[in-house]
Motif scaffolding. Structure first.
Motif, PDB file in Angstrom:
ATOM      1  N   UNK A  98       0.738  -1.096   0.225  1.00  0.00           N
ATOM      2  CA  UNK A  98      -0.087   0.014   0.012  1.00  0.00           C
ATOM      3  C   UNK A  98       0.919   1.362   0.647  1.00  0.00           C
ATOM      4  N   UNK A  99       1.590   1.292   0.664  1.00  0.00           N
ATOM      5  CA  UNK A  99       2.916   2.369   0.662  1.00  0.00           C
ATOM      6  C   UNK A  99       3.385   2.335  -0.269  1.00  0.00           C
ATOM      7  N   UNK A 101       2.887   2.264  -3.066  1.00  0.00           N
ATOM      8  CA  UNK A 101       1.799   2.669  -3.731  1.00  0.00           C
ATOM      9  C   UNK A 101       1.633   3.740  -4.572  1.00  0.00           C
ATOM     10  N   UNK A 102       1.734   4.628  -2.509  1.00  0.00           N
ATOM     11  CA  UNK A 102       0.986   5.733  -2.188  1.00  0.00           C
ATOM     12  C   UNK A 102       2.365   6.308  -2.734  1.00  0.00           C
TER      13      UNK A 102
END
Lengths: 237, 219
Positions: A98-99, A101-102
């Motif tokens: 997730x991070x 991708x962020x």
């Protein structure tokens, strides 16, 4: 010849290619580095990455793997012996992804936006956005690291590599715009992390010198400005 | 202790559909909550404070966000049934590459087609068809992108198929005319109950977009 089994097509200034350097270093994998000229891409690069025609490309047993995040996960899976790059628990892996991708889709887009912003107001807004993104990542660092040195704990891992590869270009943005982005006061966790990251064995030997990167960036942006001025010049010039 | 699984979703979201397919593939029971995207619930804002978007999977109280990440999570946790990713690292890397390609291209291009007109729309149509042709090339003669079995890339792309009629209708073109094998693949996928139960009717999506266009004043 073990080194020729693994080839990396990259450029010295590419933060995405740096990720592959670092990951292979963590796994102590020998590899051949092929420095690409992005103005005259090699046949090998065009054949290995026909869709995006970009670096980095990892070639293992003559098979190409493209996109740095896919490459990092491939390296972790193809050389599964410790130290591992991604966490072993599926939930922590999802958080790390997730991070990543962020950082790639949001924060790095904002960092690139600093260079393309025109005018003082737009520049300031772009720089503020980069800083705000770092504040968000600072919070993520606190949760992921749980008081340890790195996102992954005691040793560098996936998220450390994903963000750490941009430290050189972050320095470039700070120098070119005469601002502080990685602020020790606003992001104490990340500021301390950045220093430790750059000292790590798998990083310090492959990370480009930040002042060399700055010289290179100045040269590239100067050339772009010249080309733009030429385009905008009146016809009878 | 039984797993508690909740999905915060929106009926027409291709990204939400991916998660629905994965959950059904794994035979999992879950609670689905339809969000009002104009009035997002406190739960959504708590579980996805960074993006405030659906889908969000909440597994035993812990949120997982971003559809490709959610699908991989589901595949890793419930790995004994209907694997979506190969165990081979190279095949996994290829699947991740193509899922990333789909995410970078199809949504934006498709969206441009029904929100724009004239030159902008033509450019988006052209680029979308180029991307779909590339994907059709990658599919080749295989029944699925995953080979013999339905897999990660299939899940990533098939959810756009219920939006194809909308793209074609507002863009005035036919995807099947230029990518017949891809359309044959969508029909093959729809024979799977996980897919047919997760995708809304194409006409329903078209009508929804018609309302959206009216609302935003797009002719």
């Amino acid at each position: 010849m073990a080194g020729s089994e693994v080839k990396v097509l990259g450029t010295w200034a590419s933060p995405f290619a740096l990720r592959v350097h670092i990951a292979l270093g963590i796994k102590s994998v020998k590899y051949e580095w092929v420095e690409e000229n992005l103005e005259a891409k090699s046949q090998l690069l065009l054949e290995s990455n026909p869709i995006n025609k970009q670096v980095p490309v990892l070639i293992h047993h003559h098979k190409p793997i493209c996109e740095s995040l896919a490459i990092l996960q491939y390296i972790d899976e193809a050389w599964p012996s410790a130290p591992s790059i991604l966490p072993s628990d599926p939930y922590h892996r999802a958080v790390a992804r997730f991070w990543a991708a962020y950082i790639d889709h949001k924060w790095f887009t904002w960092l690139k936006g600093v260079a393309s912003a025109e005018g003082a107001e737009a520049k300031k807004a772009a720089l503020d956005q980069v800083r705000e993104g770092l504040v968000v990542v600072e919070e993520a660092f606190g949760k992921c690291s749980k008081g340890k040195d790195f996102f992954s704990g005691d040793r560098i891992g996936y998220l450390d590599i994903v963000l750490g590869c941009f430290l050189g270009w972050l320095y470039v943005a700070e120098k070119r715009n005469d601002v502080k982005l990685l602020d020790e006061e606003k992001m104490p966790g990340l500021a301390a992390w950045a220093i430790k990251f750059c000292l790590e064995g798998a990083v310090k030997d492959v990370m480009p010198d930040k002042d060399e990167l700055l010289d290179y960036a100045n040269m590239v942006f100067q050339a772009m400005a010249k080309a733009k001025a030429k385009l905008n010049a009146p016809p009878n010039n | 202790m039984a797993d508690e699984i909740m999905l915060l979703d929106w009926w027409s979201s291709m990204f939400g559909m991916r998660v629905r397919i994965a959950l059904v593939e794994k035979g999992l029971k879950y609670e689905s909550r339809e969000e009002d995207l104009n009035n997002k619930s406190p739960l959504l804002l708590e579980m996805n404070p960074v993006h405030r978007k659906i889908p969000v999977l909440i597994h035993n109280g812990k949120p997982i966000c971003e559809s490709p990440i959610i699908v991989e999570y589901i595949d890793e946790v419930w790995k004994d049934k209907s694997p979506l990713l190969s165990t081979d690292p190279y095949q996994r890397a290829q699947a991740r590459f193509w899922a990333d390609y789909i995410d970078n291209k199809i949504f934006q291009l498709g969206g441009k087609i029904w929100t724009s007109k004239g030159e902008d729309q033509e450019a988006a149509k052209k680029e979308l068809m180029e991307c779909l042709k590339i994907l059709e090339g990658e599919l080749g003669e295989k029944p699925f992108f995953g080979g013999e079995n339905f897999g990660f890339v299939d899940v990533s792309l098939v959810t756009f198929s219920c939006w194809f009629y909308t793209y074609e209708s507002f863009g005035n073109f036919s995807i099947e005319a230029e990518c017949p094998k891809l359309i044959a693949w969508t029909k093959r996928c729809l024979q799977k109950s996980s897919v047919s139960s997760s995708l809304p009717d194409s006409l329903k999506i078209h009508d929804f977009v018609l309302q959206l266009r009216k609302k935003f004043g797009i002719e």
